[in-house]
Design a protein around this motif. Sequence first.
Motif, PDB file in Angstrom:
ATOM      1  N   ALA A  88       2.675  -3.305   9.078  1.00 32.92           N
ATOM      2  CA  ALA A  88       3.326  -3.124   7.769  1.00 32.92           C
ATOM      3  C   ALA A  88       4.716  -2.522   7.963  1.00 32.92           C
ATOM      4  CB  ALA A  88       2.479  -2.209   6.895  1.00 32.92           C
ATOM      5  N   PHE A 103       4.424  -0.783   3.374  1.00 32.89           N
ATOM      6  CA  PHE A 103       3.853   0.539   3.110  1.00 32.89           C
ATOM      7  C   PHE A 103       4.943   1.327   2.396  1.00 32.89           C
ATOM      8  CE2 PHE A 103       2.350   4.821   3.752  1.00 32.89           C
ATOM      9  CZ  PHE A 103       0.979   4.681   3.589  1.00 32.89           C
ATOM     10  N   THR A 137      -4.762  -3.338   5.290  1.00 38.50           N
ATOM     11  CA  THR A 137      -5.677  -2.994   6.381  1.00 38.50           C
ATOM     12  C   THR A 137      -7.048  -3.654   6.236  1.00 38.50           C
ATOM     13  OG1 THR A 137      -6.262  -1.005   5.130  1.00 38.50           O
ATOM     14  CG2 THR A 137      -4.652  -0.732   6.915  1.00 38.50           C
ATOM     15  N   ARG A 157      -3.913   4.123   4.960  1.00 36.59           N
ATOM     16  CA  ARG A 157      -3.062   4.257   6.141  1.00 36.59           C
ATOM     17  C   ARG A 157      -2.183   3.016   6.256  1.00 36.59           C
ATOM     18  NH1 ARG A 157      -4.642   1.198  10.339  1.00 36.59           N
ATOM     19  NH2 ARG A 157      -6.761   0.403  10.277  1.00 36.59           N
ATOM     20  N   LYS A 158      -1.091   3.181   6.959  1.00 40.84           N
ATOM     21  CA  LYS A 158      -0.166   2.067   7.132  1.00 40.84           C
ATOM     22  C   LYS A 158      -0.761   1.102   8.151  1.00 40.84           C
ATOM     23  CE  LYS A 158       4.346   1.237   9.165  1.00 40.84           C
ATOM     24  NZ  LYS A 158       3.717   0.486  10.256  1.00 40.84           N
ATOM     25  N   ASP A 218       0.849  -1.200   0.000  1.00 40.44           N
ATOM     26  CA  ASP A 218       0.000   0.000   0.000  1.00 40.44           C
ATOM     27  C   ASP A 218       0.879   1.241   0.000  1.00 40.44           C
ATOM     28  OD1 ASP A 218      -2.764  -1.042   0.239  1.00 40.44           O
ATOM     29  OD2 ASP A 218      -1.991  -1.930   2.092  1.00 40.44           O
ATOM     30  N   GLY A 219       0.241   2.375  -0.311  1.00 41.10           N
ATOM     31  CA  GLY A 219       0.973   3.636  -0.265  1.00 41.10           C
ATOM     32  C   GLY A 219       0.340   4.656  -1.194  1.00 41.10           C
ATOM     33  N   LYS A 258       3.481  -7.315   4.636  1.00 41.37           N
ATOM     34  CA  LYS A 258       2.808  -6.036   4.371  1.00 41.37           C
ATOM     35  C   LYS A 258       3.850  -4.939   4.245  1.00 41.37           C
ATOM     36  CE  LYS A 258      -1.264  -7.123   7.075  1.00 41.37           C
ATOM     37  NZ  LYS A 258      -2.127  -6.677   8.169  1.00 41.37           N
ATOM     38  N   THR A 287       6.425   4.487   0.316  1.00 41.40           N
ATOM     39  CA  THR A 287       6.175   5.918   0.168  1.00 41.40           C
ATOM     40  C   THR A 287       7.405   6.619  -0.407  1.00 41.40           C
ATOM     41  OG1 THR A 287       5.301   7.861   1.281  1.00 41.40           O
ATOM     42  CG2 THR A 287       6.809   6.509   2.556  1.00 41.40           C
ATOM     43  N   LEU A 332       7.463   0.031   6.769  1.00 42.15           N
ATOM     44  CA  LEU A 332       7.520   1.283   6.015  1.00 42.15           C
ATOM     45  C   LEU A 332       8.797   1.329   5.175  1.00 42.15           C
ATOM     46  CD1 LEU A 332       6.223   4.242   5.795  1.00 42.15           C
ATOM     47  CD2 LEU A 332       8.071   4.878   7.335  1.00 42.15           C
TER      48      LEU A 332
END
Length: 222
Positions: A194, A141, A130, A189-190, A6-7, A139, A143, A196
């Motif tokens: 997860a 995240f 999430t 959202r993280k 995700d991100g 997971k 960015t 980062l």
Amino acid sequence: MRIAIDGPAGAGKSTVAKILAKKLGFTYLDTGAMYRAVTVLFLENNLSLADENGIKRLLENADIKIIPGDEGQKILLNERDVTDLIRTPQVSELVAKVSALPEVREYLTELQRKIIAKGNVVADGRDIGTVVMPEAEVKIFLTASAEERARRRHRELLARGYEVSYEEVFREVLKRDELDTTREISPLRKAEDAILVDTTGLKIEEVVAKLLEIIGRKQDVL
Ligand code: CDP
Ligand code: CDP
């Protein structure tokens, strides 16, 4: 194994998810492409975001298929190839509003879970770790700074022949981040568990190497 990435826009999710899926022999699921396909339907039908009955009808008749291939995946919308159409600036501008609609999220989350249930998968989006598959083994995240993400997106749009300014792209990226993080249902959202990964200043190969290391560590303990 299920890998959730995700991100925000331009973090590099789809680029690295695609490479990882190929290297690992997993299915790649681009959930953003599905939200974009539904947005194409909204635009083509001139459907208002407030027209609940119209939205219900639209989703009942929607047939979204993702066809994996060597050159990446193809998106079929009611048997029509919309792979290029889903990436137009008009779609990018509207997609975050369409994605905030509960009916649309419910419909696509169910479709995504059906695909995920079939086996090993790398899925990317905003709510994968999430909401869509909170039980994923890995997971991430992903960015990067907003400036770098906008620069990447700008470069990509110019290469595809769209004459947009960097400032326009920067504004659009910030606007979409804002809508995605503040919506009521499944905001970006993280997930707590997860990892980062900040990709600012990193080349695609460097990000891929980092993620492969994270996945390898996880495989060792499974
Ligand atoms: O590639 P880019 O970051 O521009 O976006 P995308 O992954 O194609 O997703 C487009 C939009 O769909 C996002 O800005 C979100 O509004 C929405 N989306 C979502 O709400 N949930 C997901 N799992 C994936 C995308
Ligand atoms: O899917 P998401 O919106 O997170 O990003 P993407 O579509 O994978 O990447 C946006 C653009 O940035 C693409 O043109 C990638 O080739 C580029 N990119 C990059 O230059 N460096 C990275 N580390 C990751 C992506």
